[in-house]
Design a protein around this motif. Structure first.
Motif, mmCIF file in Angstrom:
data_model
loop_
_atom_site.group_PDB
_atom_site.id
_atom_site.type_symbol
_atom_site.label_atom_id
_atom_site.label_comp_id
_atom_site.label_asym_id
_atom_site.label_seq_id
_atom_site.Cartn_x
_atom_site.Cartn_y
_atom_site.Cartn_z
ATOM 1 N N SER A 62 0.568 2.537 -4.685
ATOM 2 C CA SER A 62 0.266 3.611 -5.630
ATOM 3 C C SER A 62 1.581 4.031 -6.284
ATOM 4 N N LEU A 63 1.751 3.631 -7.534
ATOM 5 C CA LEU A 63 3.011 3.860 -8.244
ATOM 6 C C LEU A 63 2.760 4.630 -9.537
ATOM 7 N N ILE A 64 1.773 5.498 -9.501
ATOM 8 C CA ILE A 64 1.405 6.288 -10.675
ATOM 9 C C ILE A 64 2.549 7.229 -11.054
ATOM 10 N N SER A 65 2.962 7.160 -12.305
ATOM 11 C CA SER A 65 4.032 8.023 -12.847
ATOM 12 C C SER A 65 5.375 7.832 -12.145
ATOM 13 N N GLY A 111 0.781 -1.235 0.000
ATOM 14 C CA GLY A 111 0.000 0.000 0.000
ATOM 15 C C GLY A 111 0.810 1.280 0.000
ATOM 16 N N ILE A 112 2.112 1.201 -0.188
ATOM 17 C CA ILE A 112 2.955 2.395 -0.135
ATOM 18 C C ILE A 112 2.618 3.368 -1.264
ATOM 19 N N ASP A 113 2.805 4.646 -1.003
ATOM 20 C CA ASP A 113 2.554 5.695 -1.994
ATOM 21 C C ASP A 113 3.895 6.218 -2.512
ATOM 22 N N LEU A 114 4.211 5.841 -3.753
ATOM 23 C CA LEU A 114 5.454 6.301 -4.383
ATOM 24 C C LEU A 114 5.143 7.059 -5.672
ATOM 25 N N ARG A 115 4.001 7.687 -5.708
ATOM 26 C CA ARG A 115 3.602 8.409 -6.912
ATOM 27 C C ARG A 115 4.647 9.448 -7.324
ATOM 28 N N SER A 116 5.033 9.363 -8.606
ATOM 29 C CA SER A 116 5.955 10.329 -9.229
ATOM 30 C C SER A 116 7.360 10.317 -8.627
ATOM 31 N N LYS A 117 7.685 9.315 -7.811
ATOM 32 C CA LYS A 117 9.025 9.237 -7.240
ATOM 33 C C LYS A 117 10.019 8.711 -8.276
ATOM 34 N N ASN A 118 11.278 9.099 -8.109
ATOM 35 C CA ASN A 118 12.337 8.602 -8.981
ATOM 36 C C ASN A 118 12.999 7.400 -8.316
ATOM 37 N N MET A 119 12.640 6.208 -8.786
ATOM 38 C CA MET A 119 13.184 4.967 -8.240
ATOM 39 C C MET A 119 14.120 4.303 -9.252
ATOM 40 N N THR A 120 14.779 5.116 -10.055
ATOM 41 C CA THR A 120 15.705 4.600 -11.061
ATOM 42 C C THR A 120 16.767 3.701 -10.426
ATOM 43 N N LYS A 121 16.914 2.507 -10.973
ATOM 44 C CA LYS A 121 17.887 1.505 -10.527
ATOM 45 C C LYS A 121 17.666 1.056 -9.079
ATOM 46 N N ALA A 122 16.454 1.221 -8.575
ATOM 47 C CA ALA A 122 16.155 0.778 -7.213
ATOM 48 C C ALA A 122 16.257 -0.741 -7.106
ATOM 49 N N ASP A 123 16.688 -1.221 -5.945
ATOM 50 C CA ASP A 123 16.780 -2.652 -5.670
ATOM 51 C C ASP A 123 15.594 -3.035 -4.788
ATOM 52 N N LEU A 124 14.583 -3.637 -5.416
ATOM 53 C CA LEU A 124 13.381 -4.053 -4.692
ATOM 54 C C LEU A 124 13.111 -5.538 -4.939
ATOM 55 N N ILE A 125 14.185 -6.296 -5.001
ATOM 56 C CA ILE A 125 14.067 -7.738 -5.224
ATOM 57 C C ILE A 125 13.248 -8.375 -4.100
ATOM 58 N N ASN A 139 -1.014 0.083 -8.712
ATOM 59 C CA ASN A 139 -1.401 1.028 -9.761
ATOM 60 C C ASN A 139 -0.144 1.661 -10.344
ATOM 61 N N LEU A 140 0.208 1.221 -11.560
ATOM 62 C CA LEU A 140 1.404 1.708 -12.245
ATOM 63 C C LEU A 140 1.034 2.521 -13.486
ATOM 64 N N THR A 141 -0.105 3.180 -13.443
ATOM 65 C CA THR A 141 -0.525 4.019 -14.561
ATOM 66 C C THR A 141 0.550 5.067 -14.867
ATOM 67 N N ASP A 142 0.930 5.165 -16.135
ATOM 68 C CA ASP A 142 1.933 6.143 -16.591
ATOM 69 C C ASP A 142 3.326 5.924 -15.986
ATOM 70 N N ALA A 143 3.544 4.788 -15.351
ATOM 71 C CA ALA A 143 4.866 4.513 -14.766
ATOM 72 C C ALA A 143 5.885 4.206 -15.867
ATOM 73 N N THR A 144 7.157 4.447 -15.561
ATOM 74 C CA THR A 144 8.241 4.148 -16.495
ATOM 75 C C THR A 144 9.066 2.993 -15.940
ATOM 76 N N LEU A 145 9.107 1.884 -16.697
ATOM 77 C CA LEU A 145 9.871 0.705 -16.288
ATOM 78 C C LEU A 145 10.836 0.292 -17.398
ATOM 79 N N THR A 146 11.354 1.263 -18.109
ATOM 80 C CA THR A 146 12.280 0.991 -19.204
ATOM 81 C C THR A 146 13.496 0.218 -18.692
ATOM 82 N N GLY A 147 13.752 -0.935 -19.295
ATOM 83 C CA GLY A 147 14.915 -1.726 -18.914
ATOM 84 C C GLY A 147 14.840 -2.346 -17.534
#
Length: 229
Positions: free
Chosen positions: A70-73, A48-62, A90-98
């Protein structure tokens, strides 16, 4: 060196600081706890965490649990989400490139208009997920479970869908241009206006010829597709 009692007291003080903090911002709370939000939360329960619009680039969430998050954008570019649980997220508009989502559970997740270009979803579970208008070009979906998934108007050009399960999936208007569907199962799938140009359909299973003209069905059969009665 601190004694055992001092270490315990330090931990208790830290917990109290987090609990009494006047914020629910994930990055701020991680900072209070002296934790790196991109490195210290693998295997964590983040339901249930709210990470909307956060920058999680290269995050380690294994193996992290993000059920209903809530992972919108949110930007998960090149993040490691291997075996993570993103059920109903909810990953609406999220970026998961690579991003690496090998064996991740995304059942029931919403990824409308999300970008998964070149993401690795080998063995991932996406049953009943919604990827309408998503960009899934060049992604790896080998042996992924996409049964009942909504993929209408989704761009799956050059995606690797070898042995993927797409039973009863909605692929209306989707582009599978140049995709590899070797051994994939599309029985019961909605294939209205789906683009199969240049796709590898060797041993791909269909059972709904009504979606194809006689010429298209003949072409797919000649390319190795299997139409079951």
């Amino acid at each position: 060196m601190m004694t055992k009692d001092q270490t315990l007291q330090t931990l208790l003080d830290l917990i109290e600081q987090v609990k009494s903090a006047d914020t629910d911002d994930f990055f701020a709370l991680a900072n209070i706890a002296n934790l790196n939000p991109l490195r210290d939360f693998s295997e964590s329960n983040l339901t249930g965490i709210d990470l909307r619009s956060k920058n999680m680039t290269k995050a380690d969430l294994i193996e992290a649990t993000l059920v209903g998050a809530s992972l919108i954008s949110t930007n998960f570019t090149e993040a490691r989400l291997i075996s993570s649980n993103l059920t109903q997220a909810n990953l609406t508009d999220a970026t998961l490139t690579g991003a690496s989502l090998i064996n991740a559970n995304l059942s029931g997740a919403v990824l409308v208009n999300a970008t998964l270009d070149s993401a690795n979803l080998t063995g991932a579970i996406l049953t009943d997920a919604k990827l309408t208008y998503a960009d899934v070009r060049r992604s790896i979906l080998t042996s992924a479970d996409l049964n009942g998934t909504k993929l209408s108007e989704t761009n799956l050009s050059y995606a690797n869908l070898k042995r993927a399960h797409l039973i009863n999936a909605d692929l209306s208007g989707a582009s599978l241009y140049g995709a590899d569907l070797t051994g994939a199962d599309l029985r019961g799938a909605v294939l209205s206006d789906t683009d199969f140009v240049g796709a590898n359909v060797e041993r791909t299973r269909f059972n709904e010829p009504r979606w194809f003209s006689r010429e298209t069905k003949r072409d797919l059969t000649q390319r190795g597709a299997i139409f079951e009665v």
